[in-house]
Motif scaffolding. Sequence first.
Motif, PDB file in Angstrom:
ATOM      1  N   ALA A 154       0.830  -1.212   0.000  1.00  0.00           N
ATOM      2  CA  ALA A 154       0.000   0.000   0.000  1.00  0.00           C
ATOM      3  C   ALA A 154       0.865   1.263   0.000  1.00  0.00           C
ATOM      4  CB  ALA A 154      -0.938  -0.015   1.199  1.00  0.00           C
ATOM      5  N   ARG A 155       2.035   1.172   0.602  1.00  0.00           N
ATOM      6  CA  ARG A 155       2.897   2.363   0.648  1.00  0.00           C
ATOM      7  C   ARG A 155       3.364   2.721  -0.764  1.00  0.00           C
ATOM      8  NH1 ARG A 155       8.423   2.941   2.318  1.00  0.00           N
ATOM      9  NH2 ARG A 155       8.775   5.084   3.011  1.00  0.00           N
ATOM     10  N   TYR A 156       3.888   1.723  -1.473  1.00  0.00           N
ATOM     11  CA  TYR A 156       4.402   1.992  -2.821  1.00  0.00           C
ATOM     12  C   TYR A 156       3.258   2.292  -3.806  1.00  0.00           C
ATOM     13  CZ  TYR A 156       6.228   1.524  -7.459  1.00  0.00           C
ATOM     14  OH  TYR A 156       6.510   1.777  -8.780  1.00  0.00           O
ATOM     15  N   LEU A 157       2.237   1.444  -3.805  1.00  0.00           N
ATOM     16  CA  LEU A 157       1.155   1.644  -4.784  1.00  0.00           C
ATOM     17  C   LEU A 157       0.388   2.932  -4.484  1.00  0.00           C
ATOM     18  CD1 LEU A 157      -0.077  -2.057  -5.128  1.00  0.00           C
ATOM     19  CD2 LEU A 157       1.370  -0.777  -6.713  1.00  0.00           C
ATOM     20  N   GLY A 158       0.260   3.252  -3.198  1.00  0.00           N
ATOM     21  CA  GLY A 158      -0.400   4.508  -2.825  1.00  0.00           C
ATOM     22  C   GLY A 158       0.379   5.710  -3.348  1.00  0.00           C
ATOM     23  N   LEU A 159       1.700   5.625  -3.257  1.00  0.00           N
ATOM     24  CA  LEU A 159       2.559   6.699  -3.764  1.00  0.00           C
ATOM     25  C   LEU A 159       2.402   6.827  -5.285  1.00  0.00           C
ATOM     26  CD1 LEU A 159       5.186   8.584  -3.288  1.00  0.00           C
ATOM     27  CD2 LEU A 159       6.462   6.564  -3.991  1.00  0.00           C
ATOM     28  N   ALA A 160       2.498   5.704  -5.982  1.00  0.00           N
ATOM     29  CA  ALA A 160       2.447   5.729  -7.451  1.00  0.00           C
ATOM     30  C   ALA A 160       1.074   6.206  -7.948  1.00  0.00           C
ATOM     31  CB  ALA A 160       2.763   4.337  -7.996  1.00  0.00           C
ATOM     32  N   CYS A 161       0.000   5.733  -7.305  1.00  0.00           N
ATOM     33  CA  CYS A 161      -1.358   6.130  -7.732  1.00  0.00           C
ATOM     34  C   CYS A 161      -1.571   7.626  -7.491  1.00  0.00           C
ATOM     35  CB  CYS A 161      -2.422   5.337  -6.969  1.00  0.00           C
ATOM     36  SG  CYS A 161      -2.503   3.623  -7.467  1.00  0.00           S
ATOM     37  N   ARG A 162      -1.121   8.100  -6.341  1.00  0.00           N
ATOM     38  CA  ARG A 162      -1.317   9.516  -6.028  1.00  0.00           C
ATOM     39  C   ARG A 162      -0.563  10.397  -7.015  1.00  0.00           C
ATOM     40  NH1 ARG A 162      -3.327  12.410  -1.701  1.00  0.00           N
ATOM     41  NH2 ARG A 162      -2.974  14.616  -2.098  1.00  0.00           N
ATOM     42  N   ILE A 163       0.667  10.006  -7.339  1.00  0.00           N
ATOM     43  CA  ILE A 163       1.460  10.787  -8.302  1.00  0.00           C
ATOM     44  C   ILE A 163       0.747  10.801  -9.657  1.00  0.00           C
ATOM     45  CG2 ILE A 163       3.634  10.808  -9.606  1.00  0.00           C
ATOM     46  CD1 ILE A 163       5.018   9.835  -7.009  1.00  0.00           C
ATOM     47  N   ALA A 164       0.242   9.645 -10.079  1.00  0.00           N
ATOM     48  CA  ALA A 164      -0.466   9.572 -11.372  1.00  0.00           C
ATOM     49  C   ALA A 164      -1.644  10.542 -11.394  1.00  0.00           C
ATOM     50  CB  ALA A 164      -0.944   8.144 -11.609  1.00  0.00           C
ATOM     51  N   ALA A 165      -2.424  10.544 -10.315  1.00  0.00           N
ATOM     52  CA  ALA A 165      -3.593  11.429 -10.255  1.00  0.00           C
ATOM     53  C   ALA A 165      -3.166  12.892 -10.192  1.00  0.00           C
ATOM     54  CB  ALA A 165      -4.457  11.058  -9.049  1.00  0.00           C
ATOM     55  N   GLU A 166      -2.127  13.175  -9.420  1.00  0.00           N
ATOM     56  CA  GLU A 166      -1.661  14.571  -9.300  1.00  0.00           C
ATOM     57  C   GLU A 166      -1.196  15.110 -10.646  1.00  0.00           C
ATOM     58  OE1 GLU A 166      -0.937  16.627  -6.399  1.00  0.00           O
ATOM     59  OE2 GLU A 166      -1.501  15.268  -4.782  1.00  0.00           O
ATOM     60  N   LEU A 167      -0.599  14.246 -11.461  1.00  0.00           N
ATOM     61  CA  LEU A 167      -0.100  14.698 -12.762  1.00  0.00           C
ATOM     62  C   LEU A 167      -1.215  14.808 -13.798  1.00  0.00           C
ATOM     63  CD1 LEU A 167       3.353  12.884 -13.011  1.00  0.00           C
ATOM     64  CD2 LEU A 167       2.844  15.212 -12.292  1.00  0.00           C
ATOM     65  N   GLY A 168      -2.408  14.329 -13.450  1.00  0.00           N
ATOM     66  CA  GLY A 168      -3.549  14.575 -14.337  1.00  0.00           C
ATOM     67  C   GLY A 168      -4.256  13.348 -14.864  1.00  0.00           C
ATOM     68  N   ALA A 169      -3.836  12.133 -14.477  1.00  0.00           N
ATOM     69  CA  ALA A 169      -4.521  10.930 -14.981  1.00  0.00           C
ATOM     70  C   ALA A 169      -5.989  10.966 -14.559  1.00  0.00           C
ATOM     71  CB  ALA A 169      -3.851   9.679 -14.430  1.00  0.00           C
ATOM     72  N   HIS A 170      -6.862  10.575 -15.477  1.00  0.00           N
ATOM     73  CA  HIS A 170      -8.303  10.560 -15.182  1.00  0.00           C
ATOM     74  C   HIS A 170      -8.726   9.245 -14.540  1.00  0.00           C
ATOM     75  CE1 HIS A 170      -7.624  13.460 -18.402  1.00  0.00           C
ATOM     76  NE2 HIS A 170      -8.556  14.159 -17.787  1.00  0.00           N
ATOM     77  N   VAL A 171      -7.988   8.176 -14.845  1.00  0.00           N
ATOM     78  CA  VAL A 171      -8.221   6.860 -14.250  1.00  0.00           C
ATOM     79  C   VAL A 171      -6.841   6.272 -13.968  1.00  0.00           C
ATOM     80  CG1 VAL A 171      -9.331   4.592 -14.542  1.00  0.00           C
ATOM     81  CG2 VAL A 171     -10.251   6.571 -15.760  1.00  0.00           C
ATOM     82  N   VAL A 172      -6.732   5.532 -12.850  1.00  0.00           N
ATOM     83  CA  VAL A 172      -5.446   4.925 -12.504  1.00  0.00           C
ATOM     84  C   VAL A 172      -5.639   3.419 -12.391  1.00  0.00           C
ATOM     85  CG1 VAL A 172      -3.597   4.818 -10.788  1.00  0.00           C
ATOM     86  CG2 VAL A 172      -4.700   7.010 -11.271  1.00  0.00           C
ATOM     87  N   LYS A 173      -4.711   2.717 -13.009  1.00  0.00           N
ATOM     88  CA  LYS A 173      -4.760   1.253 -12.916  1.00  0.00           C
ATOM     89  C   LYS A 173      -3.601   0.784 -12.058  1.00  0.00           C
ATOM     90  CE  LYS A 173      -3.824  -2.649 -15.961  1.00  0.00           C
ATOM     91  NZ  LYS A 173      -4.030  -3.169 -17.303  1.00  0.00           N
ATOM     92  N   THR A 174      -3.905  -0.042 -11.069  1.00  0.00           N
ATOM     93  CA  THR A 174      -2.846  -0.511 -10.184  1.00  0.00           C
ATOM     94  C   THR A 174      -3.131  -1.954  -9.774  1.00  0.00           C
ATOM     95  OG1 THR A 174      -1.486   0.152  -8.297  1.00  0.00           O
ATOM     96  CG2 THR A 174      -3.875   0.278  -7.962  1.00  0.00           C
ATOM     97  N   TYR A 175      -2.372  -2.447  -8.814  1.00  0.00           N
ATOM     98  CA  TYR A 175      -2.565  -3.819  -8.329  1.00  0.00           C
ATOM     99  C   TYR A 175      -3.256  -3.803  -6.981  1.00  0.00           C
ATOM    100  CZ  TYR A 175       0.453  -5.166 -12.116  1.00  0.00           C
ATOM    101  OH  TYR A 175       0.953  -5.345 -13.373  1.00  0.00           O
ATOM    102  N   TYR A 176      -4.015  -4.849  -6.728  1.00  0.00           N
ATOM    103  CA  TYR A 176      -4.625  -4.994  -5.404  1.00  0.00           C
ATOM    104  C   TYR A 176      -3.525  -5.342  -4.405  1.00  0.00           C
ATOM    105  CZ  TYR A 176      -7.421  -6.541  -1.541  1.00  0.00           C
ATOM    106  OH  TYR A 176      -7.946  -6.661  -0.294  1.00  0.00           O
ATOM    107  N   CYS A 177      -3.664  -4.858  -3.168  1.00  0.00           N
ATOM    108  CA  CYS A 177      -2.711  -5.217  -2.113  1.00  0.00           C
ATOM    109  C   CYS A 177      -3.445  -5.144  -0.776  1.00  0.00           C
ATOM    110  CB  CYS A 177      -1.517  -4.259  -2.116  1.00  0.00           C
ATOM    111  SG  CYS A 177      -1.985  -2.556  -1.780  1.00  0.00           S
TER     112      CYS A 177
END
Length: 260
Positions: A154-177
């Motif tokens: 959750a620490r890593y995926l939370g970081l990556a998802c948040r960065i994606a959204a902050e940069l403007g992604a409308h939808v984020v695809k990640t892995y369940y954890c």
Amino acid sequence: MDWGMQNRLAGIINPRTGRCLMLAIDHGYFQGPTSGLERPGQAVAPLLPHADALMLSRGVLRSVIDPANRTPIVLRVSGGTSVLKDDLSDEEITVSLEDAVRLNAACLATSIFVGSAHERQTLAGLSRLCDEGQRFGIPVLAVTAVGKEMARDARYLGLACRIAAELGAHVVKTYYCDDFERVVGGCPAPIVIAGGKKIEEREALRIAHRAVSSGAVGVDMGRNIFQSQWPVPMIRAVRSIVQEGRSDADAWDLFRQLTA
Ligand code: 5RP
């Protein structure tokens, strides 16, 4: 958000349910003829009626998908690496916006490799894509690719998802954890989960259910559908979780009925 952007997003995430079942068949863009996708046209034909959106590369789209298809297309627009390289993070944007528009893409998909050797390049690529998508009213899906050296937590995926959204992604695809609520809670954009490597159908259904129960808007699933011995029952069972709100136990019953 302008009308075109909202309209395209509504084609992917059903506005009635707020949910999305996306079928991913883009694996060949770096894996070549992935098991189960050797003949992508044959693999996808029986699955397409059960998918809200289809994620794939332009080459497969042009060669095997009937232009009369009405399922919204999520176009993979990044690439440049292959499984022969140790470092898969050296991706760049490989499709022009003109071609994406010509192909009537409903959404553009690119991977980001947070923490990798090419973190900056892939994040800059996402940002540019969001700018260009904005010009044409096309939303962007960011895939949080996870390098071998990264933990899928959750620490890593939370970081990556948040960065994606902050940069403007409308939808984020990640892995369940574990602790997935934390990943969803920290990401202002809707999240869909990838299925990951093929696992037992029962377990894949459990993960899909846990993800949507934790706040994901759905799945962008590939191998756990098209590599199943029973791909149509599997996509229907996943759909029953995502779009009909069934439990994973109910979805498993449906799967067993359909395969009996
Ligand atoms: C690769 C991708 C794939 O679409 C993705 O991994 C989804 O498929 P699967 O459910 O097989 O993991 O984005 O980067």
